[in-house]
Design a protein around this motif. Structure first.
Motif, PDB file in Angstrom:
ATOM      1  N   ARG A  36      44.086  40.023  51.991  1.00  0.00           N
ATOM      2  CA  ARG A  36      45.336  39.375  52.400  1.00  0.00           C
ATOM      3  C   ARG A  36      45.712  39.744  53.831  1.00  0.00           C
ATOM      4  NH1 ARG A  36      47.483  36.618  48.309  1.00  0.00           N
ATOM      5  NH2 ARG A  36      47.173  37.285  46.139  1.00  0.00           N
ATOM      6  N   ALA A  37      45.342  40.936  54.253  1.00  0.00           N
ATOM      7  CA  ALA A  37      45.696  41.383  55.598  1.00  0.00           C
ATOM      8  C   ALA A  37      44.744  40.857  56.663  1.00  0.00           C
ATOM      9  CB  ALA A  37      45.714  42.916  55.650  1.00  0.00           C
ATOM     10  N   GLN A  38      43.476  40.617  56.301  1.00  0.00           N
ATOM     11  CA  GLN A  38      42.468  40.345  57.328  1.00  0.00           C
ATOM     12  C   GLN A  38      41.907  38.924  57.336  1.00  0.00           C
ATOM     13  OE1 GLN A  38      39.404  43.395  57.766  1.00  0.00           O
ATOM     14  NE2 GLN A  38      40.665  44.853  56.605  1.00  0.00           N
ATOM     15  N   ILE A  39      42.076  38.183  56.251  1.00  0.00           N
ATOM     16  CA  ILE A  39      41.470  36.846  56.178  1.00  0.00           C
ATOM     17  C   ILE A  39      42.540  35.766  56.295  1.00  0.00           C
ATOM     18  CG2 ILE A  39      40.163  35.246  54.736  1.00  0.00           C
ATOM     19  CD1 ILE A  39      38.620  37.547  53.613  1.00  0.00           C
ATOM     20  N   ASP A  40      42.370  34.892  57.275  1.00  0.00           N
ATOM     21  CA  ASP A  40      43.312  33.792  57.472  1.00  0.00           C
ATOM     22  C   ASP A  40      43.338  32.897  56.229  1.00  0.00           C
ATOM     23  OD1 ASP A  40      43.865  34.658  60.007  1.00  0.00           O
ATOM     24  OD2 ASP A  40      42.424  33.300  60.976  1.00  0.00           O
ATOM     25  N   GLY A  41      44.536  32.563  55.783  1.00  0.00           N
ATOM     26  CA  GLY A  41      44.684  31.675  54.640  1.00  0.00           C
ATOM     27  C   GLY A  41      44.733  32.373  53.305  1.00  0.00           C
ATOM     28  N   ALA A  42      44.424  33.684  53.264  1.00  0.00           N
ATOM     29  CA  ALA A  42      44.395  34.397  51.978  1.00  0.00           C
ATOM     30  C   ALA A  42      45.755  34.956  51.588  1.00  0.00           C
ATOM     31  CB  ALA A  42      43.372  35.536  52.032  1.00  0.00           C
ATOM     32  N   GLN A  98      34.745  32.841  55.812  1.00  0.00           N
ATOM     33  CA  GLN A  98      35.771  33.601  55.100  1.00  0.00           C
ATOM     34  C   GLN A  98      35.240  34.128  53.764  1.00  0.00           C
ATOM     35  OE1 GLN A  98      38.400  30.165  55.756  1.00  0.00           O
ATOM     36  NE2 GLN A  98      40.012  31.626  56.230  1.00  0.00           N
ATOM     37  N   ILE A  99      34.347  33.392  53.151  1.00  0.00           N
ATOM     38  CA  ILE A  99      33.706  33.883  51.923  1.00  0.00           C
ATOM     39  C   ILE A  99      32.835  35.088  52.242  1.00  0.00           C
ATOM     40  CG2 ILE A  99      32.077  33.308  50.081  1.00  0.00           C
ATOM     41  CD1 ILE A  99      33.067  30.459  50.184  1.00  0.00           C
ATOM     42  N   VAL A 100      32.075  34.993  53.324  1.00  0.00           N
ATOM     43  CA  VAL A 100      31.241  36.132  53.738  1.00  0.00           C
ATOM     44  C   VAL A 100      32.124  37.351  54.004  1.00  0.00           C
ATOM     45  CG1 VAL A 100      29.662  37.002  55.496  1.00  0.00           C
ATOM     46  CG2 VAL A 100      29.466  34.633  54.704  1.00  0.00           C
ATOM     47  N   HIS A 101      33.238  37.147  54.687  1.00  0.00           N
ATOM     48  CA  HIS A 101      34.148  38.244  54.998  1.00  0.00           C
ATOM     49  C   HIS A 101      34.693  38.875  53.718  1.00  0.00           C
ATOM     50  CE1 HIS A 101      37.651  39.719  57.774  1.00  0.00           C
ATOM     51  NE2 HIS A 101      36.934  40.710  57.289  1.00  0.00           N
ATOM     52  N   GLU A 102      35.007  38.057  52.715  1.00  0.00           N
ATOM     53  CA  GLU A 102      35.485  38.594  51.438  1.00  0.00           C
ATOM     54  C   GLU A 102      34.480  39.570  50.831  1.00  0.00           C
ATOM     55  OE1 GLU A 102      38.389  35.499  49.106  1.00  0.00           O
ATOM     56  OE2 GLU A 102      36.228  35.331  48.789  1.00  0.00           O
ATOM     57  N   TYR A 103      33.215  39.176  50.826  1.00  0.00           N
ATOM     58  CA  TYR A 103      32.196  40.051  50.244  1.00  0.00           C
ATOM     59  C   TYR A 103      31.996  41.309  51.083  1.00  0.00           C
ATOM     60  CZ  TYR A 103      30.722  36.813  46.585  1.00  0.00           C
ATOM     61  OH  TYR A 103      30.674  36.008  45.464  1.00  0.00           O
ATOM     62  N   GLN A 104      32.135  41.196  52.391  1.00  0.00           N
ATOM     63  CA  GLN A 104      32.056  42.394  53.237  1.00  0.00           C
ATOM     64  C   GLN A 104      33.185  43.362  52.895  1.00  0.00           C
ATOM     65  OE1 GLN A 104      32.227  40.430  57.043  1.00  0.00           O
ATOM     66  NE2 GLN A 104      30.003  40.450  57.316  1.00  0.00           N
ATOM     67  N   LEU A 105      34.385  42.836  52.701  1.00  0.00           N
ATOM     68  CA  LEU A 105      35.516  43.680  52.319  1.00  0.00           C
ATOM     69  C   LEU A 105      35.337  44.243  50.919  1.00  0.00           C
ATOM     70  CD1 LEU A 105      38.469  41.568  53.785  1.00  0.00           C
ATOM     71  CD2 LEU A 105      37.468  43.665  54.718  1.00  0.00           C
ATOM     72  N   PHE A 106      34.693  43.474  50.049  1.00  0.00           N
ATOM     73  CA  PHE A 106      34.401  43.970  48.706  1.00  0.00           C
ATOM     74  C   PHE A 106      33.466  45.173  48.775  1.00  0.00           C
ATOM     75  CE2 PHE A 106      31.556  44.074  45.031  1.00  0.00           C
ATOM     76  CZ  PHE A 106      32.448  44.125  43.973  1.00  0.00           C
TER      77      PHE A 106
END
Length: 374
Positions: A36-42, A98-106
């Motif tokens: 929520r803090a790092q991904i636009d639109g989340a 943004q999907i790639v970024h989600e998995y990186q944060l995961f």
């Protein structure tokens, strides 16, 4: 356990797997804050939509960390990661990065929580975690981009193949009438024309429905508050009356807002398919809840679904070309997929010879924010 193979508990899992499974809620709390803090639109995505199938993916990782468990990595024998990408395409304004970024944060959240809780993984175990995430990225992105492809190929195939036979009958029968068929044969020929014209009409209606589903249009739903466990018990009881196969229900009550009629029909389709394509050793329905999402799964044993068919079995009018394979799923599973998506969720499949076949409907407990009600 929330894993996609309907494993009920930690029995048979290694100590590391159990430790990792126990970290799940802490990992997702940290992950959600970061996303929520790092991904636009989340920031404004509702919690159940943000997590969607990821908790299932997480428990699949936990299973894969057990040596000799029939899952090499979290994406083995299932389409959970692909479904994540599918739902991101349908439910968010995300782009692939943004999907790639989600998995990186995961990955970051997993590593951080493991350190905080003193969970130590070997080099080989970290290899399983990383390969699971890497595979999930590829499958999610592949499905995300596929959602932007049109339904034209499937429609063209149906038009050229399925409609050819009735159209041929109509043309040949009409030709017989033009060259002067005998009076006693005329009624039968006319009936053939009428029957096959009506068949063509039904096909056109079905194809129009298919185009609607292909554009992502939602089913009309009438939401009400009820218990999914009671619904499952009712479906199981009614199915058992008409079939000798054993149907059982496990789980706990989950009360939420859904469309009872469509969810009942979807579950009936899953149970009937599980009985039809299983090995006769029974069908099990499981009801669970996690992070505001209701998990309704149907499990059977028998011949598994081939991985290349995970997506195809949910396609409208898909048929397997193999005469020995009975998996001509018709309209049942596409309807199940449409019900899940219209409720703001997804449907996933997990299938292997060792663990059997599990198809899971994964939808928000309260679907009211995701459904346009009349």
């Amino acid at each position: 356990m929330l894993s996609s193979d309907q494993k009920l508990n930690h029995k048979g899992l290694s100590a590391t797997s159990i430790q990792v499974a126990a970290m799940r809620d802490a990992v997702f709390a940290a992950w959600e804050r970061d996303v929520r803090a790092q991904i636009d639109g989340a920031k404004h995505i509702l919690h159940p939509t943000l997590l969607n199938t990821l908790p299932i993916f997480y428990d699949n990782i936990a299973e894969a960390l057990t040596p000799n468990y029939p899952r090499d990595e979290a994406t083995s024998s299932n389409n959970v990661a692909a479904t994540h990408g599918d739902e991101r395409a349908r439910m968010t304004a995300y782009e692939p990065e943004q999907i790639v970024h989600e998995y990186q944060l995961f990955r970051d959240a997993f590593s951080r929580i493991a350190d905080e809780q003193g969970v130590t993984l070997s080099r080989a175990e970290w290899g399983i975690v990383n390969s699971s995430i890497d595979s999930a990225v590829r499958e999610s992105i592949r499905q995300f981009t596929a959602m932007h492809d049109s339904f034209r190929n499937k429609l063209a195939a149906s038009l050229s193949h399925d409609m050819r036979n009735p159209l041929s009958v109509v043309v040949s029968s009409a030709h017989l009438l033009t060259i002067g068929a005998s009076a006693d044969r005329t009624p039968a020929i006319a009936k053939r024309i009428l029957d096959n014209s009506q068949r063509l009409g039904r096909m056109i209606e079905e194809l129009l429905d298919a185009l609607s589903l292909g554009r992502g249009e939602k089913l009309p739903l009438q939401l009400s508050k009820f218990d999914a466990l009671e619904l499952a018990a009712n479906v199981c009881e009614n199915t058992s009356v008409s079939d000798t196969s054993t149907c059982s229900v496990i789980g706990r009550p989950v009360v939420g807002y859904w469309c009872e009629n469509s969810l009942r029909r979807a579950l009936e389709n899953l149970v009937v398919n599980a009985i039809k394509y299983g090995d006769g050793k029974g069908v099990q329905i499981k009801i669970g809840e996690t992070h505001g999402r209701m998990l309704m799964s149907v499990h059977n044993t028998g011949n598994p679904i081939s991985p290349e068919h995970y997506g195809q079995i949910f396609e409208y009018l898909w048929r397997d070309g193999s005469a020995k394979d009975k998996r001509g799923w018709g309209l049942g599973l596409p309807f199940v997929k449409s019900v899940a998506e219209s409720h703001g969720g997804s449907v996933t499949v997990d299938s292997s010879i060792e663990t059997g076949t599990t198809i899971m409907i994964d939808i928000p407990v309260d679907c009211r924010p995701f459904v346009d009600q009349p």
